[in-house]
Enzyme design. Structure first.
Site, PDB file in Angstrom:
ATOM      1  CB  VAL A 155      -1.266   0.423   1.512  1.00  0.00           C
ATOM      2  CG1 VAL A 155      -1.775  -0.852   0.940  1.00  0.00           C
ATOM      3  CG2 VAL A 155      -0.066  -0.184   2.288  1.00  0.00           C
ATOM      4  CG  ASN A 162      -7.612  -2.674   8.154  1.00  0.00           C
ATOM      5  OD1 ASN A 162      -7.595  -2.103   9.593  1.00  0.00           O
ATOM      6  ND2 ASN A 162      -7.268  -3.755   7.733  1.00  0.00           N
ATOM      7  CE1 TYR A 182      -0.327   2.115  14.766  1.00  0.00           C
ATOM      8  CE2 TYR A 182      -1.331   3.613  16.382  1.00  0.00           C
ATOM      9  CZ  TYR A 182      -1.722   2.274  15.307  1.00  0.00           C
ATOM     10  OH  TYR A 182      -3.027   1.450  15.495  1.00  0.00           O
ATOM     11  CB  THR A 239      -5.328  -8.239  16.088  1.00  0.00           C
ATOM     12  OG1 THR A 239      -4.144  -6.898  16.593  1.00  0.00           O
ATOM     13  CG2 THR A 239      -6.461  -7.958  15.756  1.00  0.00           C
TER      14      THR A 239
HETATM   15  N1  NAD Z   1      -5.097  -4.119  16.877  1.00  0.00           N
HETATM   16  C1  NAD Z   1      -5.008  -3.208  17.607  1.00  0.00           C
HETATM   17  O1  NAD Z   1      -5.326  -2.871  18.880  1.00  0.00           O
HETATM   18  C2  NAD Z   1      -5.531  -1.478  17.068  1.00  0.00           C
HETATM   19  C3  NAD Z   1      -6.197  -0.374  17.361  1.00  0.00           C
HETATM   20  C4  NAD Z   1      -6.443   0.432  16.589  1.00  0.00           C
HETATM   21  C5  NAD Z   1      -6.296   0.689  15.561  1.00  0.00           C
HETATM   22  N2  NAD Z   1      -5.344  -0.482  14.574  1.00  0.00           N
HETATM   23  C6  NAD Z   1      -5.226  -0.618  13.335  1.00  0.00           C
HETATM   24  O2  NAD Z   1      -6.401  -1.286  12.108  1.00  0.00           O
HETATM   25  C7  NAD Z   1      -5.173  -1.442  11.026  1.00  0.00           C
HETATM   26  C8  NAD Z   1      -5.295  -3.230  11.388  1.00  0.00           C
HETATM   27  O3  NAD Z   1      -4.227  -3.638  12.505  1.00  0.00           O
HETATM   28  P1  NAD Z   1      -4.877  -5.115  12.569  1.00  0.00           P
HETATM   29  O4  NAD Z   1      -4.047  -5.618  14.521  1.00  0.00           O
HETATM   30  O5  NAD Z   1      -5.819  -6.327  12.197  1.00  0.00           O
HETATM   31  O6  NAD Z   1      -2.850  -5.697  11.998  1.00  0.00           O
HETATM   32  P2  NAD Z   1      -2.754  -7.099  12.031  1.00  0.00           P
HETATM   33  O7  NAD Z   1      -0.961  -6.806  11.858  1.00  0.00           O
HETATM   34  O8  NAD Z   1      -3.264  -7.980  12.296  1.00  0.00           O
HETATM   35  O9  NAD Z   1      -3.082  -6.658  10.128  1.00  0.00           O
HETATM   36  C9  NAD Z   1      -2.109  -5.550   9.607  1.00  0.00           C
HETATM   37  C10 NAD Z   1      -2.308  -6.836   7.641  1.00  0.00           C
HETATM   38  O10 NAD Z   1      -1.778  -5.352   6.935  1.00  0.00           O
HETATM   39  C11 NAD Z   1      -0.650  -5.891   6.262  1.00  0.00           C
HETATM   40  N3  NAD Z   1       0.125  -5.187   5.816  1.00  0.00           N
HETATM   41  C12 NAD Z   1       1.528  -4.124   6.603  1.00  0.00           C
HETATM   42  N4  NAD Z   1       2.274  -3.763   5.814  1.00  0.00           N
HETATM   43  C13 NAD Z   1       0.996  -3.409   4.059  1.00  0.00           C
HETATM   44  C14 NAD Z   1       1.310  -3.514   3.083  1.00  0.00           C
HETATM   45  N5  NAD Z   1       2.825  -1.583   3.192  1.00  0.00           N
HETATM   46  N6  NAD Z   1       1.107  -3.328   2.214  1.00  0.00           N
HETATM   47  C15 NAD Z   1      -0.655  -4.125   2.197  1.00  0.00           C
HETATM   48  N7  NAD Z   1      -0.633  -4.117   3.267  1.00  0.00           N
HETATM   49  C16 NAD Z   1       0.541  -4.974   5.029  1.00  0.00           C
HETATM   50  C17 NAD Z   1       0.032  -6.843   7.350  1.00  0.00           C
HETATM   51  O11 NAD Z   1       0.489  -7.959   6.221  1.00  0.00           O
HETATM   52  C18 NAD Z   1      -1.361  -7.856   7.934  1.00  0.00           C
HETATM   53  O12 NAD Z   1      -1.766  -8.402   7.194  1.00  0.00           O
HETATM   54  C19 NAD Z   1      -3.973  -0.612  11.245  1.00  0.00           C
HETATM   55  O13 NAD Z   1      -4.155   0.118  10.303  1.00  0.00           O
HETATM   56  C20 NAD Z   1      -4.046  -0.543  12.995  1.00  0.00           C
HETATM   57  O14 NAD Z   1      -2.712   0.577  13.155  1.00  0.00           O
HETATM   58  C21 NAD Z   1      -4.988  -1.352  15.552  1.00  0.00           C
END
Ligand code: NAD
Length: 261
Positions: free
Chosen positions: A66, A92, A160, A195
């Site tokens: 991305v 996302n 972040y 996650t």
């Molecule tokens: N987990 C939490 O507690 C939490 C809380 C608030 C926000 N978020 C946000 O939610 C979103 C998803 O988080 P998650 O916890 O599901 O993470 P995760 O690590 O489980 O999944 C993230 C996915 O993004 C993919 N990814 C990473 N870099 C990439 C790139 N350059 N191009 C394409 N794909 C890429 C990874 O391969 C992975 O499959 C993120 O933006 C994160 O910042 C997460």
């Protein structure tokens, strides 16, 4: 309780692009959007995980970094060419690497990498999705920010947090700019979710996990399916008057002063 995935069919015929669909929030959302009838295009940099997600939801996998504008454009083009529209963009994908920590120790390389993956990617995905939505006169863009976009933490991940503040501000502005063209843009602000991203962070530092849980009124972290339910709402016409919003799904964290024992 009735399983909402069985009864909700709000997205029949719509096409949804989900980045970071291979894991966590993205995977749960791909499943939920598909269960509501959408064609789901799963984008991920991880080929195995992304393909597995697409197979699980009967959708299309497009391997995408991305941070790469050419790949992002190809992703939305593939969605359009395969299914005939781009109705939902769930931007996302994001990272939270351990090198991103206090400003005192976080180097420029770590700062830049997180900005690229978390913020520049959202700019690229919105830029690529909006022309399709403008032509259709319809669209819902959901950008994943975080509750840290609206409140500070002493357990800092400085790049972040700054990246998520950027996602929130950019989403608000896009929501305002394109509202009269039938396009809604919202920033989804999840609280901490169970996650791999969070588990990995907390496995390395259990004290950090305990410190954070104190601030969650409901006393637990969210399950990815609870965030996916909000994504499906924002994607659907049920949220037709929700736009340019800071859409918190945080179990009450941002509203709390003192939490129950
Ligand atoms: N987990 C939490 O507690 C939490 C809380 C608030 C926000 N978020 C946000 O939610 C979103 C998803 O988080 P998650 O916890 O599901 O993470 P995760 O690590 O489980 O999944 C993230 C996915 O993004 C993919 N990814 C990473 N870099 C990439 C790139 N350059 N191009 C394409 N794909 C890429 C990874 O391969 C992975 O499959 C993120 O933006 C994160 O910042 C997460």
């Amino acid at each position: 309780m009735t399983d909402p995935q069985v009864v909700c069919r709000r997205l029949v015929g719509r096409t949804a692009v989900v980045t970071g669909a291979g894991s966590g929030i993205g995977l749960a959302s791909a499943r939920r959007l598909a269960s509501e009838g959408a064609h789901v295009v799963c984008a991920d940099i991880d080929e195995n995980a992304g393909k597995a997600a697409a197979d699980a939801v009967g959708g299309l996998f497009v391997r995408t970094d991305v941070t790469d504008s050419v790949q992002v454009e190809a992703l939305f083009q593939a969605a359009y060419e395969t299914y005939g529209s781009v109705d939902i963009a769930f931007n996302n994908a994001g990272i939270s690497p351990p090198e991103d920590d206090s400003i005192l120790t976080t180097g420029l390389e770590a700062w830049k990498r997180v900005q690229e993956v978390n913020l520049t990617s959202v700019y690229l995905c919105c830029k690529a999705a909006l022309p399709y939505m403008r032509r259709q006169g319809r669209g819902s863009v959901i950008n994943t920010a975080s509750f840290v976009a609206v409140m500070g933490a002493a357990t800092s991940q400085i790049s972040y947090t700054a990246s998520k503040g950027g996602v929130l501000a950019m989403s608000r502005e896009l929501g305002v700019q394109f509202a009269r063209e039938g396009i809604r843009v919202n920033a989804l602000c999840p609280g901490p979710v169970n996650t791999p991203l969070l588990k990995e962070l907390f496995a390395k530092d259990p004290e950090r996990a305990a410190r954070r849980l104190v601030h969650v009124p409901v006393g637990r972290f969210a399950e990815p399916e609870e965030i996916a339910a909000a994504v499906a709402f924002l994607a659907s016409d049920d949220s037709s008057f929700v736009n340019a919003a800071e859409f918190l799904v945080d179990g009450g964290i941002a509203g709390a002063y003192v939490t129950p024992l």
